[in-house]
Motif scaffolding. Structure first.
Motif, mmCIF file in Angstrom:
data_model
loop_
_atom_site.group_PDB
_atom_site.id
_atom_site.type_symbol
_atom_site.label_atom_id
_atom_site.label_comp_id
_atom_site.label_asym_id
_atom_site.label_seq_id
_atom_site.Cartn_x
_atom_site.Cartn_y
_atom_site.Cartn_z
ATOM 1 N N ILE A 183 119.982 2.792 -57.186
ATOM 2 C CA ILE A 183 119.749 3.871 -55.499
ATOM 3 C C ILE A 183 119.957 2.643 -54.358
ATOM 4 N N ARG A 184 119.522 1.150 -54.628
ATOM 5 C CA ARG A 184 119.941 0.697 -53.388
ATOM 6 C C ARG A 184 121.158 -0.225 -53.635
ATOM 7 N N GLU A 185 122.164 0.192 -54.921
ATOM 8 C CA GLU A 185 123.215 -0.455 -54.588
ATOM 9 C C GLU A 185 124.150 0.888 -54.177
ATOM 10 N N LEU A 186 123.661 1.974 -54.377
ATOM 11 C CA LEU A 186 124.593 3.511 -53.752
ATOM 12 C C LEU A 186 124.095 3.226 -52.201
ATOM 13 N N LEU A 187 122.826 3.294 -51.792
ATOM 14 C CA LEU A 187 123.078 2.744 -50.020
ATOM 15 C C LEU A 187 123.371 2.107 -49.103
ATOM 16 N N THR A 188 123.166 0.513 -50.369
ATOM 17 C CA THR A 188 124.386 -0.826 -49.658
ATOM 18 C C THR A 188 125.254 0.029 -49.282
ATOM 19 N N LEU A 189 126.479 0.780 -50.185
ATOM 20 C CA LEU A 189 127.788 1.166 -50.443
ATOM 21 C C LEU A 189 128.031 2.005 -48.923
ATOM 22 N N ALA B 206 116.722 -2.917 -44.993
ATOM 23 C CA ALA B 206 115.580 -1.527 -45.212
ATOM 24 C C ALA B 206 115.913 -1.571 -46.422
ATOM 25 N N ILE B 207 117.292 -1.702 -46.807
ATOM 26 C CA ILE B 207 117.498 -1.035 -47.990
ATOM 27 C C ILE B 207 117.142 -1.796 -48.920
ATOM 28 N N ARG B 208 116.807 -3.457 -48.783
ATOM 29 C CA ARG B 208 116.630 -4.254 -49.590
ATOM 30 C C ARG B 208 115.602 -4.280 -50.011
ATOM 31 N N SER B 209 114.425 -4.026 -48.873
ATOM 32 C CA SER B 209 112.912 -4.036 -48.940
ATOM 33 C C SER B 209 112.703 -2.675 -48.905
ATOM 34 N N ILE B 210 113.731 -1.314 -49.443
ATOM 35 C CA ILE B 210 113.005 -0.201 -49.562
ATOM 36 C C ILE B 210 111.593 -0.411 -50.416
ATOM 37 N N SER B 211 110.442 1.093 -50.181
ATOM 38 C CA SER B 211 109.603 1.326 -51.595
ATOM 39 C C SER B 211 110.497 2.506 -52.560
ATOM 40 N N ASP C 220 117.910 10.657 -47.531
ATOM 41 C CA ASP C 220 117.248 11.053 -46.732
ATOM 42 C C ASP C 220 115.856 10.208 -46.786
ATOM 43 N N LEU C 221 116.061 9.348 -48.437
ATOM 44 C CA LEU C 221 114.584 8.841 -48.740
ATOM 45 C C LEU C 221 114.636 7.368 -47.326
ATOM 46 N N LEU C 222 115.882 6.747 -46.822
ATOM 47 C CA LEU C 222 116.089 5.852 -46.391
ATOM 48 C C LEU C 222 115.965 6.626 -45.245
ATOM 49 N N GLU C 223 116.303 7.126 -44.444
ATOM 50 C CA GLU C 223 115.605 7.861 -42.542
ATOM 51 C C GLU C 223 114.547 8.127 -42.965
ATOM 52 N N ARG C 224 114.060 8.304 -44.144
ATOM 53 C CA ARG C 224 111.880 8.883 -43.888
ATOM 54 C C ARG C 224 111.412 7.609 -43.840
ATOM 55 N N ALA C 225 111.840 6.475 -44.759
ATOM 56 C CA ALA C 225 111.316 5.057 -44.584
ATOM 57 C C ALA C 225 111.443 4.483 -43.712
ATOM 58 N N MET C 226 112.992 4.725 -43.125
ATOM 59 C CA MET C 226 113.040 3.771 -42.063
ATOM 60 C C MET C 226 111.946 4.782 -39.907
ATOM 61 N N ARG D 82 124.227 10.940 -40.556
ATOM 62 C CA ARG D 82 125.007 12.062 -40.877
ATOM 63 C C ARG D 82 125.488 11.152 -41.822
ATOM 64 N N ALA D 83 126.489 10.287 -41.330
ATOM 65 C CA ALA D 83 127.837 9.393 -41.959
ATOM 66 C C ALA D 83 127.634 8.825 -43.320
ATOM 67 N N ILE D 84 126.159 8.057 -43.211
ATOM 68 C CA ILE D 84 125.273 7.544 -44.421
ATOM 69 C C ILE D 84 125.653 8.700 -45.504
ATOM 70 N N ALA D 85 125.047 9.841 -45.492
ATOM 71 C CA ALA D 85 124.563 10.836 -45.971
ATOM 72 C C ALA D 85 126.420 11.007 -46.663
ATOM 73 N N GLN D 86 127.167 11.160 -45.950
ATOM 74 C CA GLN D 86 128.255 12.362 -45.834
ATOM 75 C C GLN D 86 129.359 10.593 -47.106
ATOM 76 N N GLU D 87 129.045 10.133 -46.819
ATOM 77 C CA GLU D 87 129.066 8.733 -48.416
ATOM 78 C C GLU D 87 128.394 8.813 -49.153
ATOM 79 N N GLU D 88 127.013 8.799 -48.772
ATOM 80 C CA GLU D 88 126.883 8.997 -50.221
ATOM 81 C C GLU D 88 127.192 9.926 -50.574
#
Length: 229
Positions: A40-46, A119-124, A141-147, A200-206
Protein backbone atom coordinates in the motif's frame (compact mmCIF):
# COMPACT_ATOMS: atom_id res chain seq x y z
CA UNK A 1 -1.34 -37.11 -22.17
CA UNK A 2 -0.49 -34.93 -19.16
CA UNK A 3 -0.08 -31.20 -19.76
CA UNK A 4 2.17 -29.44 -17.28
CA UNK A 5 1.70 -25.70 -16.72
CA UNK A 6 4.77 -23.50 -17.17
CA UNK A 7 6.74 -22.89 -13.98
CA UNK A 8 5.86 -19.19 -13.93
CA UNK A 9 2.13 -19.95 -14.26
CA UNK A 10 2.32 -22.52 -11.47
CA UNK A 11 4.08 -20.00 -9.24
CA UNK A 12 1.43 -17.38 -9.97
CA UNK A 13 -1.33 -19.87 -9.23
CA UNK A 14 0.27 -20.97 -5.98
CA UNK A 15 0.83 -17.37 -4.91
CA UNK A 16 -2.78 -16.58 -5.62
CA UNK A 17 -3.96 -19.57 -3.60
CA UNK A 18 -1.75 -18.43 -0.74
CA UNK A 19 -2.96 -14.82 -0.93
CA UNK A 20 -6.68 -15.48 -1.17
CA UNK A 21 -7.29 -16.74 2.40
CA UNK A 22 -5.04 -14.03 3.84
CA UNK A 23 -6.96 -11.25 2.09
CA UNK A 24 -10.10 -12.70 3.63
CA UNK A 25 -8.76 -12.08 7.13
CA UNK A 26 -9.40 -8.43 8.18
CA UNK A 27 -6.47 -8.20 10.58
CA UNK A 28 -3.76 -9.80 8.49
CA UNK A 29 -1.30 -7.49 6.71
CA UNK A 30 1.44 -9.79 5.47
CA UNK A 31 2.32 -13.15 4.02
CA UNK A 32 5.61 -14.93 3.41
CA UNK A 33 7.79 -12.92 1.06
CA UNK A 34 6.00 -9.57 1.08
CA UNK A 35 3.89 -7.22 3.17
CA UNK A 36 0.47 -5.88 2.24
CA UNK A 37 1.23 -2.75 4.26
CA UNK A 38 4.39 -2.11 2.27
CA UNK A 39 2.45 -2.75 -0.94
CA UNK A 40 0.00 0.00 0.00
CA UNK A 41 2.85 2.39 0.81
CA UNK A 42 4.49 1.60 -2.52
CA UNK A 43 1.17 2.10 -4.30
CA UNK A 44 0.68 5.51 -2.67
CA UNK A 45 4.28 6.53 -3.27
CA UNK A 46 4.13 5.73 -6.96
CA UNK A 47 0.64 7.23 -7.38
CA UNK A 48 1.65 10.50 -5.72
CA UNK A 49 4.97 10.71 -7.58
CA UNK A 50 3.18 10.31 -10.91
CA UNK A 51 0.49 12.79 -9.95
CA UNK A 52 2.93 15.49 -8.83
CA UNK A 53 5.14 14.90 -11.86
CA UNK A 54 2.19 15.90 -14.03
CA UNK A 55 0.86 18.70 -11.83
CA UNK A 56 4.24 20.40 -11.42
CA UNK A 57 4.80 20.74 -15.15
CA UNK A 58 4.17 24.17 -16.67
CA UNK A 59 0.37 24.42 -17.00
CA UNK A 60 0.13 21.08 -15.20
CA UNK A 61 -3.07 21.94 -13.35
CA UNK A 62 -4.59 23.85 -16.24
CA UNK A 63 -4.00 20.99 -18.71
CA UNK A 64 -5.29 18.27 -16.36
CA UNK A 65 -8.79 16.92 -16.86
CA UNK A 66 -9.13 16.00 -13.18
CA UNK A 67 -7.08 18.73 -11.48
CA UNK A 68 -7.83 21.95 -13.38
CA UNK A 69 -9.15 24.60 -11.00
CA UNK A 70 -12.16 26.54 -12.14
CA UNK A 71 -12.62 30.10 -11.00
CA UNK A 72 -14.88 30.42 -7.96
CA UNK A 73 -18.41 31.67 -8.73
CA UNK A 74 -17.49 35.09 -7.36
CA UNK A 75 -14.87 35.39 -10.08
CA UNK A 76 -16.95 34.12 -12.96
CA UNK A 77 -16.68 30.38 -12.48
CA UNK A 78 -19.56 27.92 -12.47
CA UNK A 79 -22.65 29.57 -11.04
CA UNK A 80 -21.41 33.11 -11.65
CA UNK A 81 -23.99 35.79 -12.15
CA UNK A 82 -24.53 36.91 -15.72
CA UNK A 83 -23.43 40.42 -14.75
CA UNK A 84 -20.03 39.23 -13.48
CA UNK A 85 -19.51 37.00 -16.47
CA UNK A 86 -20.47 39.74 -18.92
CA UNK A 87 -18.70 42.71 -17.33
CA UNK A 88 -15.49 41.29 -15.88
CA UNK A 89 -14.71 37.81 -17.09
CA UNK A 90 -15.24 37.51 -20.79
CA UNK A 91 -12.90 36.16 -23.43
CA UNK A 92 -9.17 36.47 -23.02
CA UNK A 93 -9.31 38.06 -19.55
CA UNK A 94 -11.11 35.06 -18.04
CA UNK A 95 -8.64 32.66 -19.69
CA UNK A 96 -5.67 34.62 -18.33
CA UNK A 97 -7.13 34.70 -14.84
CA UNK A 98 -7.92 30.97 -14.92
CA UNK A 99 -4.35 30.19 -15.99
CA UNK A 100 -3.05 32.44 -13.22
CA UNK A 101 -5.14 30.58 -10.65
CA UNK A 102 -3.88 27.21 -11.89
CA UNK A 103 -0.31 28.47 -11.98
CA UNK A 104 -0.68 29.54 -8.36
CA UNK A 105 -1.98 26.05 -7.55
CA UNK A 106 1.27 24.67 -8.93
CA UNK A 107 3.23 26.87 -6.52
CA UNK A 108 1.21 25.44 -3.67
CA UNK A 109 1.62 21.87 -4.88
CA UNK A 110 5.41 22.22 -4.75
CA UNK A 111 5.05 22.73 -1.01
CA UNK A 112 2.57 19.88 -0.68
CA UNK A 113 4.64 17.18 -2.41
CA UNK A 114 7.20 16.55 0.39
CA UNK A 115 4.46 16.56 3.02
CA UNK A 116 2.58 13.87 1.14
CA UNK A 117 5.75 11.80 0.82
CA UNK A 118 6.41 12.07 4.58
CA UNK A 119 2.81 11.14 5.38
CA UNK A 120 2.98 8.02 3.21
CA UNK A 121 6.12 6.82 4.99
CA UNK A 122 4.49 7.14 8.41
CA UNK A 123 0.84 6.43 7.65
CA UNK A 124 -0.94 4.03 10.00
CA UNK A 125 -2.62 1.21 8.09
CA UNK A 126 -4.89 -0.67 10.48
CA UNK A 127 -6.45 -3.02 7.92
CA UNK A 128 -4.16 -3.44 4.95
CA UNK A 129 -6.15 -6.32 3.48
CA UNK A 130 -9.28 -4.16 3.31
CA UNK A 131 -7.38 -1.46 1.42
CA UNK A 132 -5.91 -3.99 -1.00
CA UNK A 133 -9.29 -5.44 -1.87
CA UNK A 134 -11.06 -2.07 -1.65
CA UNK A 135 -12.19 0.25 -4.39
CA UNK A 136 -9.91 1.76 -7.05
CA UNK A 137 -9.02 4.74 -4.82
CA UNK A 138 -9.11 3.09 -1.38
CA UNK A 139 -5.46 3.91 -0.58
CA UNK A 140 -5.81 7.56 -1.63
CA UNK A 141 -8.95 7.86 0.48
CA UNK A 142 -6.99 6.53 3.46
CA UNK A 143 -4.20 9.04 2.84
CA UNK A 144 -6.63 11.95 2.61
CA UNK A 145 -8.34 10.94 5.85
CA UNK A 146 -4.97 10.62 7.60
CA UNK A 147 -3.73 14.04 6.44
CA UNK A 148 -6.99 15.91 6.91
CA UNK A 149 -6.77 19.47 5.62
CA UNK A 150 -3.11 19.91 6.58
CA UNK A 151 -2.06 20.58 3.00
CA UNK A 152 -4.25 23.68 2.78
CA UNK A 153 -2.29 25.65 5.35
CA UNK A 154 1.04 24.43 3.99
CA UNK A 155 0.15 25.53 0.46
CA UNK A 156 -1.34 28.91 1.37
CA UNK A 157 1.94 30.92 1.21
CA UNK A 158 2.90 29.44 -2.16
CA UNK A 159 -0.52 30.10 -3.63
CA UNK A 160 -0.52 33.61 -2.18
CA UNK A 161 2.80 34.27 -3.90
CA UNK A 162 1.59 32.69 -7.13
CA UNK A 163 -1.44 34.96 -7.27
CA UNK A 164 0.47 38.18 -6.65
CA UNK A 165 0.88 38.85 -10.35
CA UNK A 166 -2.89 39.29 -10.54
CA UNK A 167 -3.02 41.41 -7.41
CA UNK A 168 -2.57 44.85 -8.94
CA UNK A 169 -4.77 47.67 -7.71
CA UNK A 170 -7.02 47.81 -10.75
CA UNK A 171 -7.83 44.09 -10.92
CA UNK A 172 -8.11 43.62 -7.16
CA UNK A 173 -10.36 46.58 -6.60
CA UNK A 174 -12.53 45.74 -9.60
CA UNK A 175 -13.01 42.16 -8.44
CA UNK A 176 -13.70 43.21 -4.87
CA UNK A 177 -16.27 45.78 -5.95
CA UNK A 178 -18.03 43.44 -8.37
CA UNK A 179 -17.92 40.19 -6.40
CA UNK A 180 -17.33 40.93 -2.73
CA UNK A 181 -14.28 38.66 -2.55
CA UNK A 182 -10.97 40.05 -1.30
CA UNK A 183 -7.51 38.79 -2.21
CA UNK A 184 -7.05 36.68 0.93
CA UNK A 185 -10.42 35.10 0.30
CA UNK A 186 -9.30 34.20 -3.21
CA UNK A 187 -6.08 32.63 -1.88
CA UNK A 188 -8.07 30.55 0.61
CA UNK A 189 -10.49 29.40 -2.07
CA UNK A 190 -7.69 28.39 -4.44
CA UNK A 191 -5.88 26.58 -1.61
CA UNK A 192 -9.00 24.56 -0.85
CA UNK A 193 -9.50 23.73 -4.52
CA UNK A 194 -5.84 22.79 -4.95
CA UNK A 195 -6.09 20.38 -2.02
CA UNK A 196 -9.01 18.59 -3.66
CA UNK A 197 -7.32 18.58 -7.07
CA UNK A 198 -4.16 16.96 -5.71
CA UNK A 199 -6.09 14.06 -4.23
CA UNK A 200 -8.11 13.61 -7.42
CA UNK A 201 -4.86 13.38 -9.37
CA UNK A 202 -3.37 10.85 -6.94
CA UNK A 203 -6.59 8.83 -7.00
CA UNK A 204 -6.53 8.72 -10.79
CA UNK A 205 -3.00 7.33 -10.74
CA UNK A 206 -3.89 4.77 -8.07
CA UNK A 207 -6.83 3.52 -10.11
CA UNK A 208 -4.60 3.17 -13.18
CA UNK A 209 -1.99 1.20 -11.24
CA UNK A 210 -4.60 -1.11 -9.75
CA UNK A 211 -6.02 -1.72 -13.21
CA UNK A 212 -2.61 -2.69 -14.60
CA UNK A 213 -0.09 -3.28 -11.79
CA UNK A 214 2.27 -5.19 -14.08
CA UNK A 215 2.94 -1.95 -15.99
CA UNK A 216 4.72 -0.51 -12.94
CA UNK A 217 7.49 -3.10 -13.13
CA UNK A 218 7.14 -3.64 -9.37
CA UNK A 219 7.07 -7.31 -8.31
CA UNK A 220 5.34 -6.32 -5.07
CA UNK A 221 2.54 -4.34 -6.72
CA UNK A 222 2.12 -6.96 -9.42
CA UNK A 223 1.85 -9.77 -6.87
CA UNK A 224 -0.51 -8.04 -4.46
CA UNK A 225 -2.79 -6.03 -6.74
CA UNK A 226 -2.60 -8.35 -9.73
CA UNK A 227 -3.91 -11.25 -7.65
CA UNK A 228 -6.35 -9.16 -5.61
CA UNK A 229 -8.35 -8.03 -8.63
Amino acid sequence: MTITAPITDRRTLLSGLALAPILALPGCASLPGFSLTEAIRELLTLSSQRAFALLLKPNGFYDSQVARIDLPPQLGGSGASSIVARVLLTGAFKTRLTKQVNSAAREGAERAAPLVADAIRSISIADAAAIVRGGPTAATDLLERAMGRSLVGAMFPGIDQGLRLADNAVVTEALRAATGIDFRGLVQDVSDRTHDSIYRAIAQEEAAIRANPRETGSPLLTAVFGLAR
